[in-house]
Write a protein that holds these residues in place. Structure first.
Motif, PDB file in Angstrom:
ATOM      1  N   VAL A  61       7.022   5.375  -4.834  1.00 62.04           N
ATOM      2  CA  VAL A  61       8.290   5.517  -4.344  1.00 62.04           C
ATOM      3  C   VAL A  61       9.018   4.445  -5.008  1.00 62.04           C
ATOM      4  CG1 VAL A  61      10.140   5.922  -2.903  1.00 62.04           C
ATOM      5  CG2 VAL A  61       7.746   6.982  -2.720  1.00 62.04           C
ATOM      6  N   GLU A  62       8.544   3.127  -4.920  1.00 59.60           N
ATOM      7  CA  GLU A  62       9.058   1.927  -5.563  1.00 59.60           C
ATOM      8  C   GLU A  62       8.096   1.007  -5.783  1.00 59.60           C
ATOM      9  OE1 GLU A  62      12.331  -1.699  -4.290  1.00 59.60           O
ATOM     10  OE2 GLU A  62      11.259  -0.802  -2.796  1.00 59.60           O
ATOM     11  N   PRO A  63       7.386   1.539  -7.012  1.00 60.39           N
ATOM     12  CA  PRO A  63       6.190   0.649  -7.640  1.00 60.39           C
ATOM     13  C   PRO A  63       6.640  -1.058  -7.596  1.00 60.39           C
ATOM     14  CG  PRO A  63       7.186   2.115  -9.462  1.00 60.39           C
ATOM     15  CD  PRO A  63       7.932   2.319  -8.068  1.00 60.39           C
ATOM     16  N   GLY A  64       5.662  -1.693  -7.151  1.00 54.09           N
ATOM     17  CA  GLY A  64       5.917  -3.020  -7.181  1.00 54.09           C
ATOM     18  C   GLY A  64       5.241  -3.617  -8.621  1.00 54.09           C
ATOM     19  N   PRO A  65       5.709  -4.753  -9.121  1.00 54.31           N
ATOM     20  CA  PRO A  65       5.172  -5.424 -10.402  1.00 54.31           C
ATOM     21  C   PRO A  65       3.737  -5.296 -10.335  1.00 54.31           C
ATOM     22  CG  PRO A  65       7.103  -6.866  -9.369  1.00 54.31           C
ATOM     23  CD  PRO A  65       6.514  -5.524  -8.446  1.00 54.31           C
ATOM     24  N   TRP A  66       3.140  -5.213 -11.485  1.00 55.32           N
ATOM     25  CA  TRP A  66       1.448  -5.164 -11.592  1.00 55.32           C
ATOM     26  C   TRP A  66       1.018  -6.362 -11.435  1.00 55.32           C
ATOM     27  CZ3 TRP A  66      -0.767  -8.399 -14.934  1.00 55.32           C
ATOM     28  CH2 TRP A  66       0.153  -8.824 -16.191  1.00 55.32           C
ATOM     29  N   HIS A  67       1.793  -7.443 -11.582  1.00 51.93           N
ATOM     30  CA  HIS A  67       1.189  -8.752 -11.855  1.00 51.93           C
ATOM     31  C   HIS A  67       1.006  -9.192 -10.208  1.00 51.93           C
ATOM     32  CE1 HIS A  67       5.314 -10.026 -11.037  1.00 51.93           C
ATOM     33  NE2 HIS A  67       5.535  -9.357 -12.311  1.00 51.93           N
ATOM     34  N   ASN A  68       2.046  -8.671  -9.281  1.00 52.38           N
ATOM     35  CA  ASN A  68       1.465  -8.806  -7.886  1.00 52.38           C
ATOM     36  C   ASN A  68       0.200  -8.347  -7.372  1.00 52.38           C
ATOM     37  OD1 ASN A  68       4.166 -10.212  -7.729  1.00 52.38           O
ATOM     38  ND2 ASN A  68       5.148  -8.415  -6.513  1.00 52.38           N
ATOM     39  N   LEU A  69      -0.004  -7.102  -8.124  1.00 58.63           N
ATOM     40  CA  LEU A  69      -1.356  -6.552  -7.349  1.00 58.63           C
ATOM     41  C   LEU A  69      -2.584  -7.284  -8.056  1.00 58.63           C
ATOM     42  CD1 LEU A  69      -0.406  -2.727  -7.570  1.00 58.63           C
ATOM     43  CD2 LEU A  69      -0.147  -4.360  -5.676  1.00 58.63           C
ATOM     44  N   GLY A 116       9.406  -3.903   2.656  1.00 59.10           N
ATOM     45  CA  GLY A 116       9.242  -3.100   3.589  1.00 59.10           C
ATOM     46  C   GLY A 116       7.698  -2.943   3.815  1.00 59.10           C
ATOM     47  N   ILE A 117       7.486  -1.733   4.857  1.00 57.93           N
ATOM     48  CA  ILE A 117       6.130  -1.842   5.474  1.00 57.93           C
ATOM     49  C   ILE A 117       5.263  -1.325   4.150  1.00 57.93           C
ATOM     50  CG2 ILE A 117       4.681  -0.404   6.900  1.00 57.93           C
ATOM     51  CD1 ILE A 117       7.173  -0.140   8.593  1.00 57.93           C
ATOM     52  N   VAL A 118       5.570  -0.514   3.346  1.00 51.98           N
ATOM     53  CA  VAL A 118       4.772  -0.028   2.249  1.00 51.98           C
ATOM     54  C   VAL A 118       4.404  -1.168   1.413  1.00 51.98           C
ATOM     55  CG1 VAL A 118       4.589   1.615   0.082  1.00 51.98           C
ATOM     56  CG2 VAL A 118       5.459   2.406   2.192  1.00 51.98           C
ATOM     57  N   VAL A 171       1.753   7.396   5.095  1.00 50.07           N
ATOM     58  CA  VAL A 171       2.539   8.793   4.218  1.00 50.07           C
ATOM     59  C   VAL A 171       3.824   9.023   4.932  1.00 50.07           C
ATOM     60  CG1 VAL A 171       2.123  10.956   3.914  1.00 50.07           C
ATOM     61  CG2 VAL A 171      -0.028   9.625   3.599  1.00 50.07           C
ATOM     62  N   TRP A 172       3.840   8.561   6.300  1.00 52.83           N
ATOM     63  CA  TRP A 172       4.993   9.009   6.875  1.00 52.83           C
ATOM     64  C   TRP A 172       6.400   8.059   6.294  1.00 52.83           C
ATOM     65  CZ3 TRP A 172       8.152   5.859   9.964  1.00 52.83           C
ATOM     66  CH2 TRP A 172       9.130   6.511  10.446  1.00 52.83           C
ATOM     67  N   THR A 173       5.692   6.740   6.437  1.00 57.16           N
ATOM     68  CA  THR A 173       6.757   5.784   5.661  1.00 57.16           C
ATOM     69  C   THR A 173       7.184   6.147   4.339  1.00 57.16           C
ATOM     70  OG1 THR A 173       5.595   4.100   7.008  1.00 57.16           O
ATOM     71  CG2 THR A 173       6.925   3.161   5.280  1.00 57.16           C
ATOM     72  N   ARG A 174       6.097   6.601   3.424  1.00 52.84           N
ATOM     73  CA  ARG A 174       6.602   6.984   1.900  1.00 52.84           C
ATOM     74  C   ARG A 174       7.591   8.151   2.015  1.00 52.84           C
ATOM     75  NH1 ARG A 174       3.152   8.512  -3.397  1.00 52.84           N
ATOM     76  NH2 ARG A 174       4.046  10.324  -3.687  1.00 52.84           N
ATOM     77  N   GLN A 175       7.371   9.143   2.972  1.00 56.70           N
ATOM     78  CA  GLN A 175       8.392  10.036   3.127  1.00 56.70           C
ATOM     79  C   GLN A 175       9.499   9.562   3.472  1.00 56.70           C
ATOM     80  OE1 GLN A 175       7.852  13.203   1.845  1.00 56.70           O
ATOM     81  NE2 GLN A 175       5.806  12.208   0.956  1.00 56.70           N
TER      82      GLN A 175
END
Length: 446
Positions: A83-91, A161-163, A293-297
């Protein structure tokens, strides 16, 4: 020359203090270089320690078997973060921290603590039990939580957020479990080499089944509790200092407790491991999966609810809030752009979707009084990024909206009610009205 839609303006007032050049140790390349050096040195040390304990052949076997669950776990967390992909370098940082720094801290601290307890109590068996059920959960969860804390403190814009907390914590724990599995599987292989066992009855096969097949989610499950705590802290207003400290600490304590129960399951009898697995781990995994999943929705609903204000002001097309709130429509928009304009256009649409999502979340936090003092500046940055990509993204999202909406596209949003409550003055018949004053956001307003 294109007419720019009404652009949020900076609040009036005296100019701030003159910018100062940072000291050399505050420069970005110094911080990044130091972090990369730290992780690289930790990786080399942990590689030497694991290879010394397992031998070269055992290390290679452990490495080959331990890699199996990693792509699946990373893919699961990336799916959750779509939904809001974070930067790859964080991962990348999170995985490297878990696999190198956290694993090194755990090996050194656990060994030292267990050896000290054995000397103090003169009972090596009880020292091993105490080390596994008390020392290891505290040390390992604290070491993994350090990565979540660093991202929370220094990449605050990416942690909203949580995700985000679940993803950063889960990827960190995946890296940690990867290194730990190499150690356990390599050691098991060495045991089989000494005893001559092979096949399904070997220690290696049993270890692989328990750690890789049955419980690849164990470490991510523990650390995700810490990530959820940081996620709740990110959702709290900046002035809520107590909450922003208590939530992460509570999540960390829960992670330690669950980890301790899991490690102590072997002491609950012959079937203790399977009893804890069935009665505790599986339900907890299902509950946290449902929460994620609920948080994503919920995030998608937030996108659909917050973006219409920017439609009224002319920043977005009339159907874009709907399309941006549907993962299927987002995918169709990227495919449409890639098919008609090439891969660069598809990437541009993906970036447009990410910036629009960040804008919706920012607006949502601002409406609830949880945004930071840089609300106006950040909003302006995101709107500018959207405006620069509108030529490709708008037709793609319009196509996706038509393909996924069973009813005709709604008319332009009215210039009263919803939009007015957000502080936007708009012209109903003029989607790109001349600039109008934008009320400054005050994060400390009651």
């Amino acid at each position: 020359m294109a007419i720019h839609p009404p652009y949020p303006t900076q609040p009036g007032g005296p100019a701030g203090p003159a910018l100062r050049h940072p000291h050399w140790w505050q420069r970005r390349w110094v911080r990044y270089g130091s972090l990369i050096t730290l992780l690289a040195m930790s990786g080399l040390v942990i590689l030497a320690l694991v290879r010394e304990q397992t031998g070269t052949e055992g290390f290679l076997v452990g490495l080959g078997l331990a890699v199996f669950p990693v792509p699946l776990l990373i893919a699961a967390f990336r799916w959750l973060d779509r939904v809001e992909p974070g930067p790859w370098h964080n991962l990348l940082f999170s995985f490297a921290w878990g696999a190198c720094a956290a694993a090194l801290i755990a090996i050194v601290a656990n060994s030292f603590a267990t050896r000290w307890i054995a000397i103090a109590t003169a009972d090596p068996s009880s020292a091993d039990t105490l080390g596994a059920t008390v020392i290891a959960p505290v040390v390992e969860e604290s070491a993994k939580a350090a990565a979540v804390l660093l991202v929370f403190l220094f990449r605050r814009r990416d942690f909203t957020g949580i995700v985000d907390g679940v993803v950063i914590a889960g990827v960190t724990a995946t890296g940690f479990a990867f290194t730990e599995n190499i150690l356990y599987l390599g050691t098991a292989f060495g045991t089989d080499q000494l005893s001559g066992d092979s096949g399904l009855a070997s220690v290696t096969a049993a270890t692989f089944f328990v750690r890789v097949v049955m419980s690849p989610f164990a470490h991510p499950l523990f650390t995700v509790l810490t990530g959820i705590g940081f996620g709740f802290a990110a959702l709290s207003a900046e002035r809520r200092h107590v909450r922003r400290v208590l939530f992460p600490l509570t999540g960390l304590l829960l992670a330690m407790g669950m980890h301790a129960i899991w490690n102590g399951s072997s002491g609950f009898g012959e079937w203790g491991f399977f009893g804890v697995y069935a009665a505790f781990m599986v339900p907890a995994f299902g509950l946290l999966t449902w929460l994620a999943v609920w948080t994503r929705q919920r995030e998608l609903r937030t996108v659909r609810a917050e973006l219409p204000a920017y439609t009224v002001a002319g920043w977005l097309g009339a159907t874009e809030p709907w399309a941006l709130g549907s993962m299927r429509a987002r995918r169709l928009a990227r495919e449409y752009a890639g098919h008609h304009f090439g891969k660069a256009a598809a990437r541009s649409v993906a970036e447009y979707e990410a910036f629009a999502t960040s804008l919706a979340f920012l607006r949502h936090r601002g409406r609830l009084g949880r945004a930071g003092a840089d609300f106006v500046v950040r909003e302006r940055e995101l709107l500018d990024e959207l405006w620069r990509r509108r030529g490709i993204a708008r037709p793609a999202l319009a196509y996706a909206a038509r393909a996924t909406t069973p009813v005709p596209a709604p008319p332009p949003w009215p210039a009263h009610g919803y939009a007015h409550s957000y502080g936007y003055a708009t012209q109903h018949a003029q989607p790109y009205a001349p600039p109008v004053p934008y009320p400054a956001y005050n994060p400390y307003r009651s």
